[in-house]
Design an enzyme around this catalytic site. Sequence first.
Site, PDB file in Angstrom:
ATOM      1  N   LYS A   1       0.744  -1.068   0.234  1.00 55.33           N
ATOM      2  CA  LYS A   1      -0.009  -0.102  -0.095  1.00 55.33           C
ATOM      3  C   LYS A   1       0.977   1.336  -0.053  1.00 55.33           C
ATOM      4  O   LYS A   1       1.679   1.452   0.998  1.00 55.33           O
ATOM      5  CB  LYS A   1      -1.026  -0.234   1.138  1.00 55.33           C
ATOM      6  CG  LYS A   1      -1.827   1.042   1.258  1.00 55.33           C
ATOM      7  CD  LYS A   1      -2.966   1.046   2.310  1.00 55.33           C
ATOM      8  CE  LYS A   1      -3.904   2.310   2.015  1.00 55.33           C
ATOM      9  NZ  LYS A   1      -5.155   2.086   3.257  1.00 55.33           N
TER      10      LYS A   1
ATOM     11  N   ASP B   1     -12.937   2.502  10.554  1.00 46.53           N
ATOM     12  CA  ASP B   1     -13.621   2.561   8.885  1.00 46.53           C
ATOM     13  C   ASP B   1     -13.796   0.910   8.582  1.00 46.53           C
ATOM     14  O   ASP B   1     -13.335   0.496   7.506  1.00 46.53           O
ATOM     15  CB  ASP B   1     -12.306   2.976   8.088  1.00 46.53           C
ATOM     16  CG  ASP B   1     -12.877   3.656   6.494  1.00 46.53           C
ATOM     17  OD1 ASP B   1     -14.088   3.624   6.351  1.00 46.53           O
ATOM     18  OD2 ASP B   1     -12.153   3.419   5.689  1.00 46.53           O
TER      19      ASP B   1
END
Length: 775
Positions: free
Chosen positions: A519, A614
Amino acid sequence: MSILTILFLLVISTAAEAQRKPSNITLGSSLTPNSTWPSSSGVYVFGFFPQHDSSYAVGIFLHDKTVVWTANRDSDPTVPDDVVSLLLSPEGRLILRRRQGQDEDVIRLSTTIASASMLDNGNFVLYDSNSRIIWQSFDHPTNTLLPGQRLPPGKEIFSSVSETDYGRGIFRLKMQNDGNLVQYPINTPDTSPNSYYSSITDRAGSNINISLNLDSDGRLYLLNGSLLLKNISDGGFPTQGSINLMRLDVGGIFRIYSLSLGNLTMTRRWSSTDDECVPKGFCGVNAYCTMTTSDDAPVCQCLPGFVSVQSGNNTAPCSRTFSVHVCPNIDDRLKSEMIRVESTEWDETSYEIKIMSEEECRKSCLDDCNCEVANYVGNECRKQRLPLRYGRRNSRSSNVAFVRITTSTVPDLGGDTDHKIIMKKERRIDAIIIGIVLMSIGVLALSISVIFVLQKRKVYMKISNEDGANFVEGISLQVFTFEQLSEATNGFKEEVGRGASGTVYKGVVQNGQKMVAVKRLEKDFAQGEIEFQTELKTIGKMYHRNLVRLLGYCFDGDNKLLVFEYMSNGSLADILFNQEKRLSWEERIDIARDISRGILYLHQECETQIIHCDIKPQNILMDDNWRAKISDFGVAKLLKQDQTNTYTGIRGTKGYVAPEWYKQQAITVKADVYSFGVMLLEIICCRKCVDSGRSEDEAILEEWVYDCYATGKIGSLVRDEMVEERKVERMVKIGIWCVQYDPSLRPTMKKVLLMLEGTVEIPIPPNPSSFLSSI
């Protein structure tokens, strides 16, 4: 014979003559995205055209790329990425051929196709072996009518999603069987409260055959059989070197356009209305349409105290940012006031109408616990419950809406005014002292941090210059150089995901022996080096079968990258919202249990308590064994020992964000419980939490689920699935408890897991809010 009848027969004969032109597309003909099947004049073509996000759709368009018909529009017109050609196969099917050999019908017919034609009037026609028409695009209009085309009784056309997405949009124009041409929002009954345009041509009796027709000069009219009933537009627009067409635009207004074939310019000739806020449903519930003064474009504005649940989506509803008003008011900290909204008009759903003054109307609603909005129209006070729909601002209207807003206040404990002033001064002095102390601590911490960073950078540079090929899992995080990760991902070539904090790429390390997900965080990622490494090392120590494992990282100037274990089966969103990959009930509940175990570990079982912030299907990844694992700690909040809550800016994804974020209250682990509850309802129903394509009653998942639960319609949540209703009801009750507006009412994740495992009883949950659950 009347002149009108003669003209009508000429139009019919001209269309018939065009359709008698010889076929120009034979069996075995094929297209690629770079070729087309044109009409004999080349004005109209059939083939691929650009769809949103760099993909393609199939349909008919003019040579200036104006699309007039779209295939497979009722499902998804987007052509799959692996399609290599469109083929009129030797077996008589019009198909999209995929790279792996699978075929998908563009037009599904029970009769074998022998040939096809793209006619000069814009009609794409399929023939059988006897040259008879077995299908034609003129019988299946999408959002456009061409000259000579008609909309027969009972048929309707739909707007597009956007100017670049030709899927079915949110408005429809229907030629009703009663003779009325009417406009409605999608997914609404054909009733007067939902209509926003009508030709007012309804005719009683059985001899009704009214159709909508378009002439070449742009005259739009209604025919009852062969008799003129009404001109919708008078026409008379140029026809030499031009084509006039009617289109139902994205914003819900149908218009006549002229396309000049010479300079390929499109001119608007006529509109059903000039007020772009007229279409009902342009804005979601609790929002109203208003025109901007800068570019004269319509925008949606939420009621005071409300926010849109999906930024950038006009049709998304607006929901409360404040506590729900309770009656009787058992909490003295809650105080209501009425906010005035000028010159707005709304759908009429009043439960009480009385004649009184404007001030009396405001006070009457304030004193009525059932009243959430009072519309003052003329001298009438019309009390309503939320949500409000079909809102629009009308500058010529004298209507006033009073909206109830609930605010949190400190109770007045009495005492004299001088004492209150002294108390305020003392609090101000305390605040100054605290500010000076915090500033001093900050300067000291900054100095220490600078020294530490300089020392740490020396150590880091030393590590970065080493080979770094040894992967030591379970002991510490591996530190990579940027060059190593660039090589591992082949120059960040294969993107496998994208989130708010960065993009994920597929990579290989350990000399090609281990797949990883890398990422790459955005450059403006808010953390500094010390905070970044400290939090990563904390997360790196964690290990749980339902968490995606963080393996290493890179911190090289602006380049911040995280290395995770690779999850081969994608995200929960990929399978949950895909009907072709739909999992069974038991498989979905197993996934819900997996997720709850992972969240429980973050909240209670790891060394440092973590609020993920999240939780959503896109952040739940599936491993080789289809075990669910929680990913993406990009917005996670670490809590210090003995810390139970934190204050921070809004994090997470709208639709899953708990109400306390918007109210700037302390954030606890219960925020994750709320997000899990929303996702659990999605897992149960296999649909997204906000779906503007559904009817108003079903658009907000939480509201729809509770309504089905309260009215005993649990079975409709899983539709045709063969699941025992008691099992569905049990899961639904858990989800409703998790999405309670008040965090104190939500269970802990430990309690949630026990309920999911069936080891504890589940009490009857209350309504999360009195109307639309805040998100």
